[in-house]
Structure formats: C-alpha cells, structure tokens
Design an enzyme around this catalytic site. Structure first.
Site, PDB file in Angstrom:
ATOM      1  N   SER A 180     -16.493  -1.365   4.447  1.00 26.48           N
ATOM      2  CA  SER A 180     -17.375  -0.197   4.386  1.00 26.48           C
ATOM      3  C   SER A 180     -17.210   0.593   5.675  1.00 26.48           C
ATOM      4  O   SER A 180     -16.588   0.128   6.633  1.00 26.48           O
ATOM      5  CB  SER A 180     -18.831  -0.623   4.207  1.00 26.48           C
ATOM      6  N   GLY A 193     -23.055  -5.836  -8.457  1.00 30.67           N
ATOM      7  CA  GLY A 193     -22.574  -4.702  -7.680  1.00 30.67           C
ATOM      8  C   GLY A 193     -21.111  -4.364  -7.862  1.00 30.67           C
ATOM      9  O   GLY A 193     -20.586  -4.354  -8.980  1.00 30.67           O
ATOM     10  N   ILE A 194     -20.448  -4.080  -6.754  1.00 32.24           N
ATOM     11  CA  ILE A 194     -19.043  -3.680  -6.760  1.00 32.24           C
ATOM     12  C   ILE A 194     -18.171  -4.765  -7.384  1.00 32.24           C
ATOM     13  O   ILE A 194     -17.232  -4.474  -8.121  1.00 32.24           O
ATOM     14  CB  ILE A 194     -18.563  -3.364  -5.326  1.00 32.24           C
ATOM     15  N   GLY A 195     -18.476  -6.016  -7.114  1.00 29.26           N
ATOM     16  CA  GLY A 195     -17.679  -7.116  -7.660  1.00 29.26           C
ATOM     17  C   GLY A 195     -17.702  -7.157  -9.171  1.00 29.26           C
ATOM     18  O   GLY A 195     -16.663  -7.294  -9.817  1.00 29.26           O
ATOM     19  N   GLY A 215     -17.562 -12.757  -5.078  1.00 23.69           N
ATOM     20  CA  GLY A 215     -18.714 -11.894  -5.298  1.00 23.69           C
ATOM     21  C   GLY A 215     -18.666 -11.097  -6.583  1.00 23.69           C
ATOM     22  O   GLY A 215     -19.007  -9.911  -6.584  1.00 23.69           O
ATOM     23  N   TYR A 241     -23.401  -6.352  11.339  1.00 18.69           N
ATOM     24  CA  TYR A 241     -22.761  -6.012  10.067  1.00 18.69           C
ATOM     25  C   TYR A 241     -21.477  -5.219  10.322  1.00 18.69           C
ATOM     26  O   TYR A 241     -20.433  -5.487   9.728  1.00 18.69           O
ATOM     27  CB  TYR A 241     -23.726  -5.218   9.181  1.00 18.69           C
TER      28      TYR A 241
END
Length: 183
Positions: free
Chosen positions: A139, A14-16, A10, A163
């Site tokens: 998360s 974003g975070i990746g 990923g 999730y």
C-alpha cells in the site's frame, strides 16, 4: 499437462477474496493459505460448489507465527511440484503494540517477516513453473516509514510508522525478487 497452481495468503476477505474470485478461471488448483480455518473452509465450500472442476486446498498459515509459515510451506512442498503464482496478500493493521509469538512487532511479523519466509521457502516451487509469478500486495503506507534504524524493532511503537515499515519491507522484497529473477 501439469496443473496451473495459485497460492494465496489472506483469501477469506477483502482484496484476497476478490483476487481469488477474479483469477480463479486462470488456474486448475488453488491453495488457500488461511490463518482462520473456519473462514477458509467456508470459502473453500463456496468455491467448490461454484467451480466443480477446480482443485482447492486449504492450508493453515498464520503469517505472524514463523513456525506456522514453515509448516505451511512444508505441507505445500510435499504436495505440489510447482507454483505458478504466489500472492502474498494477507496483512494486518494494529493500533496497539502487540508482539508475535516469535517476539516481533505484530504488523512487521504478519505483513513482512511471514511473507518473506513463505516466499523464501516456496521460491524453488515457483522457479519450477513457466510463469514464475510472485505478487506482493502492499500500500501507499510505505511513505510513512522513517528510514532510520532499527528497521524491524523500533525503539518506540507508533501504529502509522509501524504499518508503513511493514509495507516498505514488502516493497523491498518485491524489488529484490525483481532484480534477482526478472531476467
């Protein structure tokens, strides 16, 4: 001296993407494991232009498809002798009850089962490194996971608990890896 190698899922947003850009100076080689090869190619191009000494490889890996995960792992195993840091970052949120090609709920497949399999397949390469780092991005949504059975295939779909379940799975995996290998 062997190259220092980062493998990350990923990495294209974003975070990746932020993680790749923050850690890029710590590695000689980066393996970008991407579901979307077009986005991966754009990232590879951007990084190659900016960091000309960096060895960058794009590897197709759709974590929701276990055969894709196995193929990505096999490709990596054929081309590197070790991995210094494996970051399982990729993940999805879906408000709809969708199934993976393997028949699992899509969030569970992508966020937990795929990373679990990838980690299992690449663990021998990580163990060949002096660093031996595996990072699981999760998360606080794990708090929404009910602690009842069936864990992987619940009777009814609920996006929030689904999730949460997938993120709780990543924490279980991280805990197991820590207990088994952190000595």
């Amino acid at each position: 001296m062997p190259k220092s190698i980062l493998a990350i899922t990923g990495p294209t947003s974003g975070i990746g993407m932020g993680t790749v850009k923050a850690l890029i100076h710590d590695f000689d080689c980066v393996l970008l494991l991407c579901r979307n090869l077009e986005k991966g190619e754009r990232l590879k191009q951007e990084l190659s232009e900016r960091y000309t000494e960096l060895d960058i490889h794009l590897i197709e890996c759709d974590l929701s498809d276990l055969s894709s995960v196995r193929a990505a792992a096999a490709s990596i195993q054929e081309n590197v002798t070790h991995i210094d840091c494996l970051i399982n970052n990729a993940g999805i949120v879906s408000i709809y009850n969708r199934k993976s090609v393997d028949g699992y709920e899509l969030m569970m497949a992508t966020n937990y089962l795929g990373p679990f399999l990838l980690t299992h397949e690449l663990l021998p390469l990580v163990m060949e490194s002096d660093r031996k780092q595996i990072i699981m991005v999760s998360s606080g949504a794990y708090k929404f996971a009910p602690m009842k059975r069936p864990f992987f295939q619940p009777d009814r779909f609920n996006a929030i608990t689904g999730y949460g379940r997938s993120k709780l799975g990543t924490l279980y995996l991280a805990q197991e890896l820590h207990e088994k290998y952190s000595r």
